[in-house]
Design an enzyme around this catalytic site. Structure first.
Site, PDB file in Angstrom:
ATOM      1  N   MET A  35       0.847  -1.191   0.000  1.00 23.71           N
ATOM      2  CA  MET A  35       0.000   0.000   0.000  1.00 23.71           C
ATOM      3  C   MET A  35       0.877   1.233   0.000  1.00 23.71           C
ATOM      4  O   MET A  35       1.979   1.219   0.545  1.00 23.71           O
ATOM      5  CB  MET A  35      -0.892  -0.008   1.239  1.00 23.71           C
ATOM      6  CG  MET A  35      -2.111   0.875   1.140  1.00 23.71           C
ATOM      7  SD  MET A  35      -3.273   0.210  -0.060  1.00 23.71           S
ATOM      8  CE  MET A  35      -4.646   1.314   0.173  1.00 23.71           C
ATOM      9  N   CYS A  36       0.413   2.295  -0.596  1.00 21.11           N
ATOM     10  CA  CYS A  36       1.168   3.544  -0.687  1.00 21.11           C
ATOM     11  C   CYS A  36       0.217   4.705  -0.409  1.00 21.11           C
ATOM     12  O   CYS A  36      -0.966   4.504  -0.148  1.00 21.11           O
ATOM     13  CB  CYS A  36       1.792   3.703  -2.067  1.00 21.11           C
ATOM     14  SG  CYS A  36       2.726   2.252  -2.643  1.00 21.11           S
ATOM     15  N   ARG A  37       0.736   5.894  -0.484  1.00 24.48           N
ATOM     16  CA  ARG A  37      -0.068   7.115  -0.384  1.00 24.48           C
ATOM     17  C   ARG A  37       0.346   8.020  -1.539  1.00 24.48           C
ATOM     18  O   ARG A  37       1.530   8.092  -1.885  1.00 24.48           O
ATOM     19  CB  ARG A  37       0.165   7.844   0.932  1.00 24.48           C
ATOM     20  CG  ARG A  37      -0.079   7.050   2.213  1.00 24.48           C
ATOM     21  CD  ARG A  37      -1.566   6.945   2.560  1.00 24.48           C
ATOM     22  NE  ARG A  37      -2.192   5.822   1.887  1.00 24.48           N
ATOM     23  CZ  ARG A  37      -3.492   5.525   1.999  1.00 24.48           C
ATOM     24  NH1 ARG A  37      -4.288   6.276   2.746  1.00 24.48           N
ATOM     25  NH2 ARG A  37      -3.990   4.487   1.369  1.00 24.48           N
TER      26      ARG A  37
END
Length: 248
Positions: A1-3
């Site tokens: 997951m990233c932002r």
């Protein structure tokens, strides 16, 4: 997951967009608030933008990426206040298990005209092999596939539905930016957007407490184009994607 986040509007410094917001990407690199998988985003970062009045420029974006955590990038922090753009994509990375730890695996990816950031995960083996990907990581393979489909005249919504059909477990939040056009897809995980008198921000998480932030529901698409007659010089539309499965 990233932002990740994107900005389309009046020019802002990269420091303002990436480093200085109270709950912006810098904080999200070590303390994200709405992240469903993973607790930090320390596996790299990147920012891509269309430089303002760059001599000899023909609309192609420029990038700065790293495999280091954003909070340790003193050189970027010293230069970011001097870099301005009205067309920006930035991201911090939490690498999926088995994915390479390298600068070329950090979003945003580019085809020389567009910038693309992928927040999520995908079984990359469901996509055709390609030599166009910047890295062997799932996001880079997806970016190359999306760029190829768009060049062939396909619509982003149809491409995302096709990829999701190949991998029903995929999480496919996407930001695709050209100089004057931004398209965002929320697929499984929600995003938020803020439309002000200065332009439009779209982000994995709201970067401040402005009450005008709006959640973009999962399985929705946002399109924004520069329009001098629209609020903030940007015209924004949203619509559900089809097929639109139930929210998780």
């Amino acid at each position: 997951m990233c932002r990740h986040l994107a900005w389309l509007g009046a020019p802002r410094t990269l420091a303002d967009l990436v480093l200085e917001q109270p709950a912006g990407l810098l904080q999200q690199s070590y303390a994200p608030q709405r992240q469903l998988r993973g607790v930090v985003n320390a596996d790299g970062w990147g920012v891509g933008f269309h430089a303002e009045d760059r001599p000899g420029g023909h609309g192609e974006p420029v990038r700065w990426r790293s495999a280091r955590p954003l909070w340790g990038e003193a050189s970027f922090a010293s230069v970011a206040p001097q870099l301005r753009s009205g067309s920006v994509v930035a991201a911090v990375r939490s690498a999926s298990v088995g994915m390479p730890m390298e600068e070329s695996a950090a979003a945003p990816f580019t085809d020389g005209r567009r910038l693309l950031s992928h927040n999520g995960r995908l079984d990359r083996t469901v996509l055709p092999p390609t030599h166009a990907a910047e890295s062997t990581c799932d996001s880079a393979v997806l970016a190359a596939y999306v760029f190829g489909c768009l060049d062939a005249g396909e619509q982003l919504a149809d491409v995302v539905a096709d990829v999701a059909g190949r991998d029903p477990t995929a999480s496919l939040n996407l930001l695709v930016l050209e100089r004057d056009r931004l398209t965002a897809v929320s697929w499984v995980d929600r995003m938020s957007y803020l439309h002000t008198e200065h332009g439009l921000a779209v982000a994995s998480e709201a970067y401040d407490d402005d009450p005008r932030w709006v959640d973009l529901s999962t399985h929705h698409l946002l399109e924004a184009v520069r329009d001098a007659h629209a609020d903030g010089g940007v015209r924004v539309t949203t619509r559900p994607l089809t097929p639109s499965p139930e929210d998780p």
